[in-house]
Enzyme design. Structure first.
Site, PDB file in Angstrom:
ATOM      1  N   ASP A  37     -28.511   1.000 -42.392  1.00 21.75           N
ATOM      2  CA  ASP A  37     -29.052   1.958 -42.338  1.00 21.75           C
ATOM      3  C   ASP A  37     -29.535   2.639 -43.677  1.00 21.75           C
ATOM      4  O   ASP A  37     -28.745   2.377 -44.607  1.00 21.75           O
ATOM      5  CB  ASP A  37     -28.705   3.150 -41.481  1.00 21.75           C
ATOM      6  CG  ASP A  37     -27.241   3.862 -41.835  1.00 21.75           C
ATOM      7  OD1 ASP A  37     -26.663   3.247 -42.519  1.00 21.75           O
ATOM      8  OD2 ASP A  37     -27.120   4.860 -41.520  1.00 21.75           O
TER       9      ASP A  37
ATOM     10  N   TYR B  16     -29.695   4.896 -47.182  1.00 27.91           N
ATOM     11  CA  TYR B  16     -28.777   5.423 -47.986  1.00 27.91           C
ATOM     12  C   TYR B  16     -29.099   7.087 -47.696  1.00 27.91           C
ATOM     13  O   TYR B  16     -30.188   7.304 -47.466  1.00 27.91           O
ATOM     14  CB  TYR B  16     -29.192   5.399 -49.347  1.00 27.91           C
ATOM     15  CG  TYR B  16     -29.002   4.076 -50.133  1.00 27.91           C
ATOM     16  CD1 TYR B  16     -27.702   3.604 -50.049  1.00 27.91           C
ATOM     17  CD2 TYR B  16     -29.965   3.461 -50.811  1.00 27.91           C
ATOM     18  CE1 TYR B  16     -27.305   2.325 -50.671  1.00 27.91           C
ATOM     19  CE2 TYR B  16     -29.602   2.305 -51.706  1.00 27.91           C
ATOM     20  CZ  TYR B  16     -28.457   1.832 -51.474  1.00 27.91           C
ATOM     21  OH  TYR B  16     -28.038   0.490 -52.044  1.00 27.91           O
TER      22      TYR B  16
ATOM     23  N   PHE C  80     -31.213  -1.330 -49.613  1.00 26.43           N
ATOM     24  CA  PHE C  80     -30.340  -1.485 -50.964  1.00 26.43           C
ATOM     25  C   PHE C  80     -31.099  -0.991 -51.933  1.00 26.43           C
ATOM     26  O   PHE C  80     -30.271  -0.688 -53.344  1.00 26.43           O
ATOM     27  CB  PHE C  80     -29.907  -3.072 -51.145  1.00 26.43           C
ATOM     28  CG  PHE C  80     -28.917  -3.565 -50.166  1.00 26.43           C
ATOM     29  CD1 PHE C  80     -27.719  -3.091 -50.170  1.00 26.43           C
ATOM     30  CD2 PHE C  80     -29.270  -4.468 -49.252  1.00 26.43           C
ATOM     31  CE1 PHE C  80     -26.734  -3.882 -49.118  1.00 26.43           C
ATOM     32  CE2 PHE C  80     -28.424  -5.077 -48.347  1.00 26.43           C
ATOM     33  CZ  PHE C  80     -27.237  -4.593 -48.309  1.00 26.43           C
TER      34      PHE C  80
ATOM     35  N   HIS D  86     -20.231  -8.181 -46.760  1.00 32.38           N
ATOM     36  CA  HIS D  86     -21.266  -7.237 -47.582  1.00 32.38           C
ATOM     37  C   HIS D  86     -20.906  -6.718 -48.809  1.00 32.38           C
ATOM     38  O   HIS D  86     -19.802  -6.743 -49.276  1.00 32.38           O
ATOM     39  CB  HIS D  86     -20.920  -5.828 -46.509  1.00 32.38           C
ATOM     40  CG  HIS D  86     -22.144  -4.725 -46.670  1.00 32.38           C
ATOM     41  ND1 HIS D  86     -21.990  -3.939 -47.761  1.00 32.38           N
ATOM     42  CD2 HIS D  86     -23.202  -4.607 -45.955  1.00 32.38           C
ATOM     43  CE1 HIS D  86     -23.022  -3.177 -47.875  1.00 32.38           C
ATOM     44  NE2 HIS D  86     -23.827  -3.521 -46.541  1.00 32.38           N
TER      45      HIS D  86
END
Length: 226
Positions: A64, A66, A77, A186
């Site tokens: 989701d 930031y 990202f 991740h």
């Protein structure tokens, strides 16, 4: 939420008429009226706006947006040029440096990737300020699953980069043998050392694209003043 107007519109349009989407739209509209929500409403669909369906060569799935001030702008990202580079992206840049020798830039603005055919899609497209995962389960997952199914049905090679468990759970939706699926932990500081570092996703992606007669991605993000 500005409408999607490029070639994503036709395959996604059935979603806009479904009950879940009507409920989602009402919920998100209300959230923007009553809370600070990221990204700005005009940026919600930037992943689709910046990377038309016909141009998608690579898919990077995030979770989701930031949730700190001024960071999110609709690409997973990525942050706006004036914002500090978040820890996960610091690690992505480190792997990119180790993998392809790219220098580590002074910003986290990844629009250059999107414009080359890298769809940078979060599975949830909005979030309340300072409350990670606060819009999980309100309907976005159904919408982005529809986008993933559309991508899987494309009759051409696409690379799917799945970092972390939530992204890897989407692997079950991918059945097209033309596609390449790359999985790794991740890039967050909590898990990057468990196999994200050294996974070489960028060189593997470019090798696959070249083998299929496609232009490789120029992964180098330039410094702001260059």
């Amino acid at each position: 939420m500005p409408p999607i107007q490029n070639d994503w519109l036709k395959p996604l349009e059935p979603e806009f008429h479904k009950d879940y989407y009507k409920s989602l739209f009402q919920k998100v509209t209300q959230e923007y009226k009553t809370h600070l929500i990221f990204p700005p409403a005009d940026d919600i669909f930037n992943a689709f706006h910046l990377t038309p369906l016909k141009d998608v060569k690579v898919v990077i799935l995030g979770q989701d947006p930031y949730h700190n001030d001024g960071q999110a702008h609709g690409l997973c990202f990525s942050v706006k040029p004036e914002v500090d580079i978040p820890p996960s992206l610091v690690n992505i840049y480190q792997e990119l440096h180790d993998d392809l020798g790219c220098y580590i830039p002074d910003n986290g603005y990844l629009v250059k990737w999107a414009k080359q055919g890298v769809l940078m899609l979060n599975t949830v497209l909005t979030v309340r300020a300072h409350a990670a995962n606060s819009h999980r389960g309100i309907g976005w997952e159904q919408f982005t699953d529809a986008a993933i199914r559309i991508l899987d049905e494309q009759d051409r090679p696409i690379v799917f980069i799945l970092w972390g468990r939530p992204a890897q759970m989407k692997k079950a939706m991918l059945h097209n043998p033309k596609h390449l699926i790359l999985e790794a932990p991740h890039p967050s500081p909590l898990s990057a050392y468990r196999g994200f570092f050294g996974s070489k996703p960028f060189s593997k992606t470019n090798q696959f694209l070249v083998e299929h007669g496609l232009e490789p991605i120029d992964w180098q993000i330039e410094n702001k003043n260059s």
